[in-house]
Design an enzyme around this catalytic site. Structure first.
Site, short mmCIF file in Angstrom:
data_model
loop_
_atom_site.label_atom_id
_atom_site.label_comp_id
_atom_site.label_asym_id
_atom_site.label_seq_id
_atom_site.Cartn_x
_atom_site.Cartn_y
_atom_site.Cartn_z
N ASN A 167 22.87 68.12 26.62
CA ASN A 167 23.44 67.11 25.73
C ASN A 167 24.03 67.77 24.49
O ASN A 167 23.55 68.84 24.07
CB ASN A 167 22.36 66.13 25.23
N ASN A 180 17.81 73.13 26.19
CA ASN A 180 16.94 73.71 25.16
C ASN A 180 15.90 74.63 25.79
O ASN A 180 15.66 75.75 25.31
CB ASN A 180 16.22 72.60 24.39
N GLU A 212 15.19 63.76 31.79
CA GLU A 212 16.49 63.27 31.32
C GLU A 212 17.53 63.25 32.43
O GLU A 212 18.69 62.94 32.19
CB GLU A 212 16.98 64.09 30.12
N THR A 269 0.60 69.09 23.75
CA THR A 269 1.00 69.64 22.45
C THR A 269 0.68 68.61 21.37
O THR A 269 0.88 67.41 21.55
CB THR A 269 2.49 69.99 22.44
N GLY A 274 1.56 68.98 17.86
CA GLY A 274 2.28 69.21 16.62
C GLY A 274 1.57 70.22 15.74
O GLY A 274 1.20 71.31 16.19
N GLY A 329 -1.67 72.00 16.92
CA GLY A 329 -1.69 73.01 17.96
C GLY A 329 -1.52 72.43 19.36
O GLY A 329 -0.70 71.53 19.57
N ASP A 389 12.55 71.14 10.59
CA ASP A 389 13.13 70.28 11.62
C ASP A 389 12.36 70.52 12.91
O ASP A 389 12.36 71.63 13.45
CB ASP A 389 14.62 70.63 11.80
N ALA A 447 13.36 70.65 18.27
CA ALA A 447 13.25 71.42 19.52
C ALA A 447 11.92 72.13 19.67
O ALA A 447 11.78 72.98 20.55
CB ALA A 447 14.38 72.44 19.58
N ALA A 448 10.94 71.77 18.88
CA ALA A 448 9.67 72.50 18.92
C ALA A 448 9.00 72.43 20.29
O ALA A 448 8.53 73.43 20.82
CB ALA A 448 8.72 71.95 17.85
N GLY A 449 8.96 71.23 20.88
CA GLY A 449 8.33 71.09 22.19
C GLY A 449 9.05 71.87 23.27
O GLY A 449 8.42 72.52 24.11
N ASP A 450 10.39 71.84 23.26
CA ASP A 450 11.15 72.58 24.25
C ASP A 450 11.00 74.09 24.06
O ASP A 450 10.95 74.85 25.03
CB ASP A 450 12.62 72.19 24.18
N SER A 470 17.63 76.81 16.64
CA SER A 470 16.37 77.14 15.97
C SER A 470 15.46 78.06 16.79
O SER A 470 14.42 78.49 16.30
CB SER A 470 15.60 75.84 15.67
#
Length: 297
Positions: free
Chosen positions: A9, A41, A136, A210, A212, A215, A237, A240-243, A282
């Site tokens: 995307n 990602n 997705e 996960t 956040g 941990g 931001d 994209a942390a999870g990916d 990121s």
């Protein structure tokens, strides 16, 4: 090699002090477009973390599609399996507030045309050390890819996002499921990470939830359970942390690191990503992750 069968995307990102409530208009600080999509990602995260990665999916014949292809290729991802279809590419409208939180609307675009894996997709999956999946793409395609991975003896790692009911045939093919705490609750109907983990392990072999800034929590049907603290950082931001976590975790698993070391590697990668803006922009490189791990030791 790691194969990623998933979405690409263009992220349309607006930065605001506080996200608008229903019916409310707010003024944003700025706007930017960033190549993203959960599949893309994870592919970029895995490539930057040190793996050879093949991306399997679709983009439109618009300018966003060309940019998405170039971004993946520029990150070292093999894009021979990225098909082009008539019409628009997928987009995600993202609002990021000053605390680093986000809300996201995804419009499938070209991703919605991937209704099943192609013959070339199946060949790439069968030759992989791991297969990464998200939700997705149309569910039938995700199930078919998962079943192909399982049949070929390839570990199948599923990020169940956006959260939705999961068919039994999908869960039967999944090796490791990696939801966040909200997704885990939605899937299982159980509140609390520990209870949700127990419920997930009734359906899959391994799970990581996960959490956040708290941990991640890992469990397996063999009885192993670990809690990995997150890196102590100031989030800018979290888009994209999870990916980033999943992509790095897949690399560590493909390299056969012990579970604790794999979680530590993924946590370090995610901790670096939340300190930067954007999705694919990121994601840290292998050397950065290793340096962060050294700093934490």
């Amino acid at each position: 090699m790691i194969s990623v069968f998933g979405s690409a995307n263009m992220d349309l990102v607006a930065y605001v002090a506080q996200a608008p409530k229903r019916g409310e208009t707010v003024t944003g600080h700025r706007f930017r477009t960033v190549p993203g999509g959960k599949g893309a990602n994870q592919a970029i995260a895995a490539a930057r973390a040190g793996a050879q990665v093949a991306f399997l999916g679709a983009v439109g014949d618009d300018g966003f599609g060309a940019e998405l292809r170039a971004t993946l290729a520029g990150a070292g991802v093999d894009v021979r399996g990225l098909r082009q279809v008539p019409g628009p590419s997928g987009i995600a409208h993202i609002v990021v507030d000053d605390d680093g939180g986000n809300s996201i609307i995804v419009v499938a675009g070209a991703n919605g045309t991937v209704t099943s894996p192609s013959g070339d997709d199946l060949a790439a999956i069968a030759s992989s050390h791991a297969l990464l999946l998200q939700l997705e793409l149309p569910m039938d395609a995700v199930v078919a890819a998962a079943e192909a991975g399982r049949a070929a003896g390839v570990p199948v790692i599923l990020t169940p996002a956006p959260a939705q009911p999961l068919p039994g045939e999908l869960l039967d093919a999944v090796t490791l499921i990696v939801p966040n705490e909200h997704e885990a609750a939605a899937i299982t109907g159980v509140a609390g990470a520990d209870a949700a983990l127990d419920a997930l392990l009734e359906r899959v072999e391994e799970a990581v939830i996960t959490l956040g800034s708290e941990g991640a929590l890992y469990g397996s049907r063999s009885g192993e359970r670990l809690r990995m603290p997150a890196a102590e950082v100031k989030a800018v931001d979290t888009t994209a942390a999870g990916d980033t976590f999943v992509g790095a975790l897949a690399v560590a698993r493909a390299e056969r690191l012990p579970v604790a070391d794999a979680l530590r590697f993924a946590s370090a990668a995610a901790g670096l990503s939340v300190q930067r803006e954007g999705a694919s922009t990121s994601m840290p490189h292998r050397r950065e992750i290793e340096d962060a791990l050294q700093d934490r030791s």
